[in-house]
Design an enzyme around this catalytic site. Structure first.
Site, mmCIF file in Angstrom:
data_model
loop_
_atom_site.group_PDB
_atom_site.id
_atom_site.type_symbol
_atom_site.label_atom_id
_atom_site.label_comp_id
_atom_site.label_asym_id
_atom_site.label_seq_id
_atom_site.Cartn_x
_atom_site.Cartn_y
_atom_site.Cartn_z
ATOM 1 N N MET A 82 -13.745 5.332 -17.791
ATOM 2 C CA MET A 82 -13.218 5.248 -16.425
ATOM 3 C C MET A 82 -12.659 3.852 -16.182
ATOM 4 O O MET A 82 -12.577 3.394 -15.033
ATOM 5 C CB MET A 82 -14.321 5.566 -15.413
ATOM 6 C CG MET A 82 -14.898 6.967 -15.638
ATOM 7 S SD MET A 82 -15.616 7.694 -14.168
ATOM 8 C CE MET A 82 -16.835 6.492 -13.755
ATOM 9 N N HIS A 89 -17.718 -0.320 -23.961
ATOM 10 C CA HIS A 89 -16.565 0.532 -24.291
ATOM 11 C C HIS A 89 -15.952 0.092 -25.625
ATOM 12 O O HIS A 89 -15.591 0.923 -26.466
ATOM 13 C CB HIS A 89 -15.487 0.421 -23.213
ATOM 14 C CG HIS A 89 -15.944 0.803 -21.838
ATOM 15 N ND1 HIS A 89 -16.153 -0.114 -20.842
ATOM 16 C CD2 HIS A 89 -16.225 2.016 -21.304
ATOM 17 C CE1 HIS A 89 -16.535 0.510 -19.744
ATOM 18 N NE2 HIS A 89 -16.596 1.801 -19.993
ATOM 19 N N ASP A 220 -25.441 6.293 -21.264
ATOM 20 C CA ASP A 220 -25.417 7.468 -20.371
ATOM 21 C C ASP A 220 -25.963 8.656 -21.165
ATOM 22 O O ASP A 220 -25.225 9.563 -21.554
ATOM 23 C CB ASP A 220 -23.987 7.725 -19.899
ATOM 24 C CG ASP A 220 -23.445 6.572 -19.087
ATOM 25 O OD1 ASP A 220 -23.624 6.567 -17.869
ATOM 26 O OD2 ASP A 220 -22.877 5.637 -19.679
ATOM 27 N N ARG A 257 -20.547 -1.115 -13.377
ATOM 28 C CA ARG A 257 -21.040 -1.361 -12.016
ATOM 29 C C ARG A 257 -21.834 -2.665 -11.904
ATOM 30 O O ARG A 257 -22.166 -3.078 -10.791
ATOM 31 C CB ARG A 257 -21.907 -0.190 -11.559
ATOM 32 C CG ARG A 257 -21.106 1.087 -11.277
ATOM 33 C CD ARG A 257 -22.028 2.192 -10.778
ATOM 34 N NE ARG A 257 -21.327 3.365 -10.306
ATOM 35 C CZ ARG A 257 -21.141 4.480 -11.021
ATOM 36 N NH1 ARG A 257 -21.567 4.551 -12.262
ATOM 37 N NH2 ARG A 257 -20.517 5.526 -10.500
HETATM 38 N N1 LIG Z 1 -23.607 -0.606 -22.379
HETATM 39 C C1 LIG Z 1 -22.971 0.386 -23.000
HETATM 40 N N2 LIG Z 1 -23.145 0.575 -24.323
HETATM 41 C C2 LIG Z 1 -22.514 1.600 -24.963
HETATM 42 N N3 LIG Z 1 -21.688 2.466 -24.355
HETATM 43 C C3 LIG Z 1 -21.484 2.313 -23.041
HETATM 44 C C4 LIG Z 1 -22.107 1.269 -22.299
HETATM 45 N N4 LIG Z 1 -21.707 1.361 -21.020
HETATM 46 C C5 LIG Z 1 -20.883 2.418 -20.951
HETATM 47 N N5 LIG Z 1 -20.755 2.990 -22.154
HETATM 48 C C6 LIG Z 1 -20.016 4.206 -22.481
HETATM 49 O O1 LIG Z 1 -18.658 4.058 -22.211
HETATM 50 C C7 LIG Z 1 -18.112 5.325 -21.857
HETATM 51 C C8 LIG Z 1 -17.353 5.182 -20.595
HETATM 52 O O2 LIG Z 1 -18.265 4.831 -19.565
HETATM 53 P P1 LIG Z 1 -17.822 4.325 -18.151
HETATM 54 O O3 LIG Z 1 -16.359 4.070 -18.142
HETATM 55 O O4 LIG Z 1 -18.425 5.177 -17.100
HETATM 56 O O5 LIG Z 1 -18.501 2.886 -18.091
HETATM 57 P P2 LIG Z 1 -19.881 2.492 -17.540
HETATM 58 O O6 LIG Z 1 -20.098 1.068 -17.795
HETATM 59 O O7 LIG Z 1 -20.889 3.504 -18.000
HETATM 60 O O8 LIG Z 1 -19.694 2.649 -16.014
HETATM 61 P P3 LIG Z 1 -20.835 2.902 -14.993
HETATM 62 O O9 LIG Z 1 -22.112 2.432 -15.577
HETATM 63 O O10 LIG Z 1 -20.400 2.124 -13.839
HETATM 64 O O11 LIG Z 1 -20.823 4.373 -14.817
HETATM 65 C C9 LIG Z 1 -19.292 6.275 -21.728
HETATM 66 O O12 LIG Z 1 -19.417 7.031 -22.914
HETATM 67 C C10 LIG Z 1 -20.451 5.332 -21.571
HETATM 68 O O13 LIG Z 1 -21.680 5.872 -22.010
HETATM 69 C C1 LIG Z 2 -17.103 10.501 -19.707
HETATM 70 C C2 LIG Z 2 -16.385 9.997 -18.474
HETATM 71 C C3 LIG Z 2 -15.170 9.174 -18.872
HETATM 72 C C4 LIG Z 2 -15.862 11.223 -17.722
HETATM 73 O O1 LIG Z 2 -15.169 10.838 -16.573
HETATM 74 C C5 LIG Z 2 -17.315 9.186 -17.569
HETATM 75 O O2 LIG Z 2 -18.369 9.961 -17.104
HETATM 76 C C6 LIG Z 2 -17.800 7.933 -18.230
HETATM 77 O O3 LIG Z 2 -17.018 6.996 -18.230
HETATM 78 O O4 LIG Z 2 -18.928 7.872 -18.745
HETATM 79 N N1 BAL Z 3 -20.875 6.178 -16.820
HETATM 80 C C1 BAL Z 3 -20.932 7.447 -16.201
HETATM 81 C C2 BAL Z 3 -19.935 7.621 -15.120
HETATM 82 C C3 BAL Z 3 -20.482 7.569 -13.754
HETATM 83 O O1 BAL Z 3 -21.552 6.977 -13.513
HETATM 84 O O2 BAL Z 3 -19.872 8.129 -12.845
#
Ligand SMILES: Nc1ncnc2c1ncn2[C@@H]1O[C@H](COP(=O)(O)OP(=O)(O)OP(=O)(O)O)[C@@H](O)[C@H]1O
Ligand SMILES: CC(C)(CO)[C@@H](O)C(=O)[O-]
Ligand code: BAL
Length: 385
Positions: A82, A89, A220, A257
């Site tokens: 996202m 990421h 997640d 976040r």
């Molecule tokens: N700390 C992390 N280590 C490994 N993968 C991560 C981590 N944070 C996020 N991801 C992965 O990156 C992908 C995209 O996640 P996303 O864009 O929602 O970011 P996020 O940091 O998880 O955002 P938020 O925690 O605000 O939901 C998902 O598969 C998520 O599990």
């Molecule tokens: C997998 C995903 C991109 C779906 O919108 C979101 O939940 C996230 O970033 O983890």
């Molecule tokens: N990282 C999962 C996306 C969400 O919290 O909405």
């Protein structure tokens, strides 16, 4: 040759190379041969130019590109995001590049996974910084001989939801994919439309990108279980790969976040990873019963709640524990006892409440410390072999 002709020539050279070279040898060749227009933007739109990483906003051009890759036997790893990218990421992109010739990264803040009272409006959007990070990483990948970031897919909501406008209400008009009861447990209990939105948008992304493999972060973890279920139950032809959680030095799981936390809440937010570690230690010490594993985690979280409540408002960071869970790795249902053959998932969520009485010059994060922040984390308790 004019820049346009040079670009067209480079494109046909690329097509030739894609068709000619086996997948792992293409990258250094395409890297030097195919960059055509120069621009101040690190990555460029597929509609206006052809750089190494192309940005797609629409489905058809991406499908066309994917078909070319398929015909030339290249592999595609998709990393759905996202945006608001961070090292978590990027670690997934690195993993995808190590395992595929081509990496697609999607950047789309999916409205249907946010409930009506959740933080869709304030979700961080950092497009320029995201593209700069991907561009830098792509250069790094070019020097290692790994796969390359060849596409960023950044669709509009009209593209992703072509028939009905996205609906985040619980009855939800529209076309959705759901896993029950899996999607209603834990995160799904607090965010009732979350997994319906995730499963739906991932189904769309997988159909559009036709990836050989998809990459998700362990951070997640329930999302990874939902995605594995999606692939299994709908017979999707892709492999689900899970990357480890990336953490800051003090153990806080990286998350988009986290920018909202500020220093006071960030420090106390460590309560979650600390609590989970205490439970993990019990498992490692041979405990298998729920109460024996979870009590030190609950005791630690409770003691930090009491400690913070007792402080002056200007000093404290209050939070609410949503859950500390010990669950089955495939169903996410709560366990009374861990089966050593299956292992288990320890997970938790806390909601950091808005900062009270901010001090002069206090580092409050984006939103002045007033945006509640949901933190999640987990530890996998591996099967004992
Ligand atoms: N700390 C992390 N280590 C490994 N993968 C991560 C981590 N944070 C996020 N991801 C992965 O990156 C992908 C995209 O996640 P996303 O864009 O929602 O970011 P996020 O940091 O998880 O955002 P938020 O925690 O605000 O939901 C998902 O598969 C998520 O599990
Ligand atoms: C997998 C995903 C991109 C779906 O919108 C979101 O939940 C996230 O970033 O983890
Ligand atoms: N990282 C999962 C996306 C969400 O919290 O909405």
């Amino acid at each position: 040759m004019t820049p346009l002709l040079r670009c067209l020539a480079a494109r046909s050279a690329r097509r030739y190379m894609l068709a000619t070279f086996p997948r792992n040898s293409s990258h250094s060749l395409t890297a030097s041969a195919v960059r055509c227009l120069s621009s101040s933007s690190p990555l460029r739109s597929a509609t206006t130019s052809a750089s190494e990483t192309q940005i797609f906003h629409d489905v058809e051009p991406l499908r066309k590109y994917r078909r070319e890759l398929l015909l030339s036997k290249r592999t595609v790893g998709l990393v759905p995001t996202m945006g608001a990218l961070h090292e978590g990421h990027l670690s997934l992109v690195r993993q995808a590049a190590a395992e595929n010739s081509h990496v697609f990264v999607s950047v789309y803040v999916n409205p249907t996974q946010f409930g009506l009272n959740e933080d869709l409006a304030s979700y961080p959007k950092t497009w320029e910084a995201d593209m700069a990070m991907l561009s830098a990483l792509d250069k790094e990948l070019a020097s290692t001989g790994a796969g390359r970031i060849s596409a960023v897919f950044a669709p509009s909501t009209k593209t992703m939801y072509p028939t009905m406008p996205p609906d985040s209400s619980i009855p939800g008009a529209g076309s959705f994919v759901e896993m029950r009861p899996l999607g209603q447990l834990l995160e799904g209990a607090s965010r009732p439309v979350f997994f319906r939105g995730v499963a739906t948008v991932c189904m769309k992304l997988f159909n559009i990108c036709a990836p050989d493999s998809v990459y998700f972060g362990q951070k997640d973890i329930q999302q990874t279980v939902v995605i594995k279920r999606l692939v299994k139950d709908f017979h999707l032809d892709t492999e689900v790969r899970i990357g480890p959680t990336q953490r800051a030095d003090d153990g806080l799981a990286l998350s988009s976040r986290n920018v909202y936390l500020g220093s006071r809440r960030r420090l106390i937010g460590l309560v979650l990873s600390q609590s989970l570690r205490k439970a993990e230690a019990q498992y490692k010490a041979g405990k298998r019963k729920r109460g024996d594993i979870l009590w030190p985690a609950n005791a630690h979280a409770d003691s930090v709640v009491l400690e913070q409540d007792a402080l002056e408002p200007g000093q404290r960071a209050r939070f609410v524990v949503d859950y500390l869970s010990l669950a089955d790795p495939e169903t996410m249902e709560e366990l009374e006892e861990v089966d050593e053959i299956r292992g288990a998932i320890l997970s938790g969520a806390v909601k950091m409440l808005p900062v009270e009485n901010p001090g002069d010059g206090e580092e409050l994060g984006v939103g002045g410390g007033q945006i509640p922040v949901r933190l999640i984390d987990n530890i996998v308790l591996n099967p004992v072999t």
